[in-house]
Design an enzyme around this catalytic site. Structure first.
Site, PDB file in Angstrom:
ATOM      1  N   GLY A  77      -1.937  30.490  47.555  1.00  0.00           N
ATOM      2  CA  GLY A  77      -3.166  31.767  47.317  1.00  0.00           C
ATOM      3  C   GLY A  77      -3.711  32.074  48.806  1.00  0.00           C
ATOM      4  N   ARG A 141       4.290  31.252  45.557  1.00  0.00           N
ATOM      5  CA  ARG A 141       4.066  29.981  44.968  1.00  0.00           C
ATOM      6  C   ARG A 141       5.370  29.066  44.442  1.00  0.00           C
ATOM      7  NH1 ARG A 141      -1.258  28.920  44.422  1.00  0.00           N
ATOM      8  NH2 ARG A 141      -2.578  30.457  44.014  1.00  0.00           N
ATOM      9  N   ASP A 172      -0.780  21.211  46.845  1.00  0.00           N
ATOM     10  CA  ASP A 172       0.522  21.022  46.512  1.00  0.00           C
ATOM     11  C   ASP A 172       1.628  21.482  47.393  1.00  0.00           C
ATOM     12  OD1 ASP A 172      -0.200  20.057  43.956  1.00  0.00           O
ATOM     13  OD2 ASP A 172      -0.411  22.333  43.264  1.00  0.00           O
ATOM     14  N   LYS A 198      -4.574  24.731  54.125  1.00  0.00           N
ATOM     15  CA  LYS A 198      -5.387  26.186  53.718  1.00  0.00           C
ATOM     16  C   LYS A 198      -5.636  26.115  52.403  1.00  0.00           C
ATOM     17  CE  LYS A 198      -3.098  27.966  51.033  1.00  0.00           C
ATOM     18  NZ  LYS A 198      -2.729  28.529  49.915  1.00  0.00           N
ATOM     19  N   THR A 199      -6.866  26.319  51.947  1.00  0.00           N
ATOM     20  CA  THR A 199      -7.210  26.761  50.517  1.00  0.00           C
ATOM     21  C   THR A 199      -8.838  27.129  50.318  1.00  0.00           C
ATOM     22  OG1 THR A 199      -7.267  26.189  48.284  1.00  0.00           O
ATOM     23  CG2 THR A 199      -7.339  24.315  49.734  1.00  0.00           C
ATOM     24  N   ASP A 201     -10.329  26.620  47.940  1.00  0.00           N
ATOM     25  CA  ASP A 201     -10.967  26.055  47.069  1.00  0.00           C
ATOM     26  C   ASP A 201     -11.799  24.530  47.457  1.00  0.00           C
ATOM     27  OD1 ASP A 201      -9.356  27.457  45.384  1.00  0.00           O
ATOM     28  OD2 ASP A 201      -7.797  25.963  44.749  1.00  0.00           O
TER      29      ASP A 201
HETATM   30  P1  FBP Z   1      -3.952  27.825  46.637  1.00  0.00           P
HETATM   31  O1  FBP Z   1      -4.631  26.429  46.018  1.00  0.00           O
HETATM   32  O2  FBP Z   1      -2.684  27.968  46.704  1.00  0.00           O
HETATM   33  O3  FBP Z   1      -4.944  27.724  48.024  1.00  0.00           O
HETATM   34  O4  FBP Z   1      -4.799  28.766  45.608  1.00  0.00           O
HETATM   35  C1  FBP Z   1      -6.089  28.845  45.453  1.00  0.00           C
HETATM   36  C2  FBP Z   1      -6.415  29.933  44.223  1.00  0.00           C
HETATM   37  O5  FBP Z   1      -7.050  31.220  44.921  1.00  0.00           O
HETATM   38  C3  FBP Z   1      -7.270  29.216  43.338  1.00  0.00           C
HETATM   39  O6  FBP Z   1      -8.523  29.319  43.690  1.00  0.00           O
HETATM   40  C4  FBP Z   1      -6.986  30.148  42.198  1.00  0.00           C
HETATM   41  O7  FBP Z   1      -7.157  29.386  41.026  1.00  0.00           O
HETATM   42  C5  FBP Z   1      -5.548  30.521  42.242  1.00  0.00           C
HETATM   43  O8  FBP Z   1      -5.248  30.388  43.562  1.00  0.00           O
HETATM   44  C6  FBP Z   1      -4.944  31.716  41.706  1.00  0.00           C
HETATM   45  O9  FBP Z   1      -3.684  31.924  41.892  1.00  0.00           O
HETATM   46  P2  FBP Z   1      -3.022  33.210  41.983  1.00  0.00           P
HETATM   47  O10 FBP Z   1      -3.389  33.897  43.128  1.00  0.00           O
HETATM   48  O11 FBP Z   1      -1.564  32.728  41.590  1.00  0.00           O
HETATM   49  O12 FBP Z   1      -3.423  34.147  40.897  1.00  0.00           O
END
Ligand code: FBP
Length: 521
Positions: A77, A141, A172, A198-199, A201
């Protein structure tokens, strides 16, 4: 293409960096000899990379050597600041040797597997400095997991004669980086693999990785929106706002935003309350406020709440096991045994369907697609009916709004420093490591860059029905100072309208506003 005035200004912003990273020829990354004892099972899976110790900055001059060729990719993300990791990396590489070359793999790890890339030039980099998003090269992803994918990644790396690949990703993606580094070493591929944390979260943490980038920008964006809604609620006095915040399993973003905005209630998933308890708690809040003539309020919920509610947690584990072998949602549901079957049947149909959606490539439930805020609102309304109270409520979900915004100065500085550090790590032959900067709560002048073997962050978890080595997600620590402060303050927020309005992210002006760091740091 025309760009906004703020974009133009931000392109010219000079990120602040630790003094040690100003002149890369005067420093080098060296093994510190510090190693953490690892479980036998991990050592077996990572025979080449598990013996590595962490790398620290040393005042020994480094040698530029021959020109280097480096690949970079975004994984997962979006998180504000990603473009600054690439611009720092680019500037660092050019500083080390003017003939160094940077390639960007397109659309995430898929670009590496399929050998789709773009040579990054100074002109391209200059268009994204200090700007949000990952659009320079895109993200994805794809998980590199099958033998064919590893072979394809190795073919791309060898064909391009890459000295290193930088993987900018979350837990991951960095787990994947560790596997790739190990695979390359085992197969005599000379490409090194380096991860960057990066994230939004905020769940990729360790004693060295104090914060992943993007968290600060996302939290400040959501906090602005929550503050605006709070003021609206106080003005109209007619709505309850149930606001779900992105952040996957962990509730770091909710905790950060709660401290910044003081809502009437914020649920922290890690408190592990039962569904009945959560519903009763929210209903009680509403009843108490009603008694004080206040039929409005703000409730924050984490995206990952259901993963902590014991009934949901057990149900998801059972569904995951069934989904590992059976893809038909109807059949998966039928395979459920008691008590999961009854609990599943008690859920609104829509929530049931959302729980059965495909897992992401890493085996995670796609939490952003589950409307927890709607579910809770529904259950709370039912509970209030028995108490003879009616509310008008609005559900919200803030997620994507905060992932590709302009990075805050904190994220811009942090990411640019990570990029410079990545260049140094490539030059000094690190592999299987994740970049880290310590003392982030202080000014960049005091930051301490280092690189930590990824395998040191790993443990075992059930994924897609199997035990897998992964970087464990760091969840909110209920003993932390931030949580304890929140828990104490929240008692006052319930009835009083103590809302704080942090307003929009500030880039220029008073340093108290422009240079603030995440509160939970
Ligand atoms: P990452 O763990 O890859 O940084 O992504 C975080 C995130 O924004 C989460 O908070 C959320 O649940 C998810 O990506 C949403 O995924 P997508 O962009 O595939 O809808």
């Amino acid at each position: 293409m025309t760009i906004s005035r703020l974009q133009t200004k931000r392109l010219a912003y000079q990120p602040l960096i630790p003094p040690a990273l100003r002149d890369l020829s005067r420093v080098s990354l060296q093994h510190s000899g510090q190693r953490t004892a690892l479980p036998e099972a991990l050592c077996k899976i990572f025979p080449k990379t598990h013996p590595f110790s962490e790398w620290c900055l040393d005042k020994k001059s480094g040698q530029p050597g021959r020109p280097l060729k480096v690949g970079v990719l975004f994984s997962g993300g979006q998180a504000a600041g990603g473009h600054n990791v690439i611009s720092g990396l680019y500037d660092g590489l050019i500083q080390i040797h003017p003939k160094n070359q940077l390639l960007g793999f397109l659309d995430g790890p898929a670009g590496l597997v399929e050998n789709r890339y773009q040579v990054l030039t100074a002109a391209m980099i200059d268009q994204v400095r200090n700007l949000g998003g990952f659009d320079l090269i895109g993200s994805g992803r794809t998980k590199i997991e099958t033998p064919e994918q590893f072979q394809a990644a190795a073919r791309s790396a060898s064909a391009l004669q890459l000295d290193a690949i930088i993987i900018i990703g979350g837990d991951d993606s960095n787990t994947n980086a560790a596997h790739l580094a190990e695979y390359f070493l085992q197969n005599n591929i000379e490409t090194r693999v380096i991860g960057a944390p990066k994230t939004i979260d905020g769940d990729l943490r360790s004693p060295d990785i104090e914060m992943s980038f993007g968290f600060d920008s996302a939290a400040k964006t959501y906090s602005e929106l929550i503050g605006n809604i709070a003021r609206d609620a106080m003005s109209a006095k007619k709505y309850y706002h149930f606001i779900k915040l992105m952040g996957r399993s962990a509730s770091h973003l909710v905790l950060e935003c709660a401290l910044a905005t003081c809502p009437n209630l914020a649920i922290i998933g890690e408190e592990k309350q039962t569904l009945a308890h959560i519903v009763a708690n929210i209903a009680q809040l509403i009843e108490d406020r009603h008694a004080h003539g206040k039929d409005y309020g703000i409730v924050l919920l984490p995206e990952g709440l259901i993963e902590f509610i014991p009934e949901f947690k057990a149900l998801i584990a059972a569904l995951n096991l069934n989904l590992a072998d059976e893809k038909d949602p109807q059949k998966v549901q039928k395979q459920l045994t008691e008590p999961h079957r009854s609990f599943f049947a008690s859920l609104p149909e829509k929530i049931g369907q959302q729980l059965l959606l495909d897992r992401d490539p890493h085996g995670n439930v796609q939490l952003s697609k589950i409307e927890t805020e709607v579910l809770l609102l529904d259950l709370v309304k039912k509970e209030l009916k028995g108490r003879n109270i009616k509310i008008d409520a609005q559900p919200h979900f803030f997620g994507y709004e905060g992932r590709a915004c302009f990075p805050t100065n904190f994220d811009a500085n942090y990411c640019y420093s990570l990029g410079l550090l990545a260049a140094l790590a490539v030059r000094d032959h690190a592999t299987g490591v994740i970049l880290a900067i310590k003392h982030l709560s202080r000014s960049p002048a005091e930051w301490e860059p280092k690189a930590v073997p990824i395998v040191q962050l790993m443990g075992f978890e059930m994924r897609s029905g199997k035990e897998k080595p992964v970087i464990a997600k760091t969840v909110v620590d209920l003993q932390s100072r931030a949580y304890r402060l929140f828990a104490q303050e929240q008692k006052i927020w319930r009835l009083g309208d103590c809302y704080q309005m942090p307003g929009p992210i500030q880039f220029y002006g008073d340093p108290e506003l422009t240079d603030s760091v995440p509160l939970t740091l």
